[in-house]
Write an enzyme that holds these catalytic residues in place. Sequence first.
Site, PDB file in Angstrom:
ATOM      1  N   ASP A  48      37.034  26.804  21.257  1.00 49.75           N
ATOM      2  CA  ASP A  48      35.937  27.113  20.333  1.00 49.75           C
ATOM      3  C   ASP A  48      36.382  26.880  18.892  1.00 49.75           C
ATOM      4  O   ASP A  48      35.591  26.978  17.958  1.00 49.75           O
ATOM      5  CB  ASP A  48      35.374  28.524  20.556  1.00 49.75           C
ATOM      6  N   SER A  49      37.665  26.483  18.727  1.00 48.40           N
ATOM      7  CA  SER A  49      38.123  26.005  17.418  1.00 48.40           C
ATOM      8  C   SER A  49      37.322  24.779  16.989  1.00 48.40           C
ATOM      9  O   SER A  49      37.374  24.380  15.823  1.00 48.40           O
ATOM     10  CB  SER A  49      39.619  25.683  17.455  1.00 48.40           C
ATOM     11  N   ASP A  87      36.822  27.198  26.427  1.00 51.19           N
ATOM     12  CA  ASP A  87      36.643  28.538  25.862  1.00 51.19           C
ATOM     13  C   ASP A  87      35.234  29.038  26.101  1.00 51.19           C
ATOM     14  O   ASP A  87      34.259  28.327  25.810  1.00 51.19           O
ATOM     15  CB  ASP A  87      36.837  28.484  24.332  1.00 51.19           C
ATOM     16  N   LYS A 116      38.371  30.121  29.477  1.00 49.29           N
ATOM     17  CA  LYS A 116      39.287  31.035  28.781  1.00 49.29           C
ATOM     18  C   LYS A 116      38.453  32.118  28.105  1.00 49.29           C
ATOM     19  O   LYS A 116      37.417  31.816  27.492  1.00 49.29           O
ATOM     20  CB  LYS A 116      40.138  30.287  27.754  1.00 49.29           C
ATOM     21  N   GLU A 118      38.806  35.729  25.572  1.00 49.85           N
ATOM     22  CA  GLU A 118      39.670  36.488  24.667  1.00 49.85           C
ATOM     23  C   GLU A 118      39.549  37.985  24.949  1.00 49.85           C
ATOM     24  O   GLU A 118      38.449  38.471  25.252  1.00 49.85           O
ATOM     25  CB  GLU A 118      39.279  36.218  23.209  1.00 49.85           C
ATOM     26  N   GLU A 185      48.529  34.604  21.174  1.00 48.60           N
ATOM     27  CA  GLU A 185      48.404  34.010  19.837  1.00 48.60           C
ATOM     28  C   GLU A 185      48.836  34.998  18.755  1.00 48.60           C
ATOM     29  O   GLU A 185      48.496  36.196  18.812  1.00 48.60           O
ATOM     30  CB  GLU A 185      46.942  33.585  19.589  1.00 48.60           C
TER      31      GLU A 185
HETATM   32  O1  KIV Z   1      40.010  27.516  20.348  1.00 54.14           O
HETATM   33  C1  KIV Z   1      41.216  27.234  20.372  1.00 54.14           C
HETATM   34  O2  KIV Z   1      41.638  26.174  19.905  1.00 54.14           O
HETATM   35  C2  KIV Z   1      42.138  28.202  20.957  1.00 54.14           C
HETATM   36  C3  KIV Z   1      43.593  27.934  20.785  1.00 54.14           C
HETATM   37  C4  KIV Z   1      43.999  28.258  19.417  1.00 54.14           C
HETATM   38  C5  KIV Z   1      44.406  28.648  21.808  1.00 54.14           C
HETATM   39  O3  KIV Z   1      41.718  29.177  21.519  1.00 54.14           O
END
Ligand code: KIV
Length: 288
Positions: A48-49, A87, A116, A118, A185
């Site tokens: 989600d980055s 994510d 993924k 969080e 992280e």
């Molecule tokens: O969204 C992302 O890029 C991440 C990484 C920083 C692990 O969750």
Amino acid sequence: MAARSTVPSVRGRKVRRGDVPLVMVTAYDAPSARMVDAAGVDIILVGDSVAMVVLGHDDTLQVTVADMAHHTAAVARATPSSLVVTDMPWLSYHVSVADTVTNAAALVRAGAEAVKVEGGRKRVPMIEALVDAEIPVMGHIGLTPQSVNAMGGFKVQGRRQDAALALVDDARALEAAGCFSIVIEGVPDEVGRMITDAVDVPTIGIGAGAGCDGQVLVFHDVLGLEERVTPKFVRRYAELSTEAVRGLSRFAEDVRTGAFPTEAESYSATRTDPASMRGLYGSAAPVD
Ligand code: KIV
């Protein structure tokens, strides 16, 4: 050709058992997925980055399930050998167990092989439901960017002993709930090691020191495409932004001076069969 990475092949990787550390890099579209896959990484994370490094937002809270599915589908079209993990965006797994499974299913149908999420112990019911639905889950603890407002910024976590021990408990809870790996992280090196020692699934660190079972970085950070912020944990392996501006400036200069295009980049009816030109331009094929 490298063997396909799968959830079971990743789940078994632990450095203390003599395995080579896992490599995970983000990708958000077909060209970046092809590059990351050609480099032989184990896991592609459709992170989600994307909200920050591609869409220009200041945090990751702005992307939706539809956005993540759109980017996941583009990555999957590259048919990578690396495992594709996506994510789950903020609020897609916080409201109800049923919504969580439905939202994850949309990502799987778009091409994700795992998702993924969080957070620590409080995510256990959601993770169990996903695993029950045959959707593999990667955990993510420590500095969880979706909690940016609750944390008061992107701040290193687990500096105090009680906070570090709570992260170890979180990791154990995620493992017991069925996570096949855990991202750690933004924690001190010692805490990364403690968590890694405490679980049998692989840990993948980002700003969590060298003691993890693998490392992950964001595509734009590794390649020097994101220049606004460079966190301490980033090492740049290329300066593509500089190289791209150089190339684009040369193109602009060539157009302005008439150096582009030349005959080599132009079509000519005398050199080309006009019938084949119709394939390119329909009945309006240009002729000299
Ligand atoms: O969204 C992302 O890029 C991440 C990484 C920083 C692990 O969750």
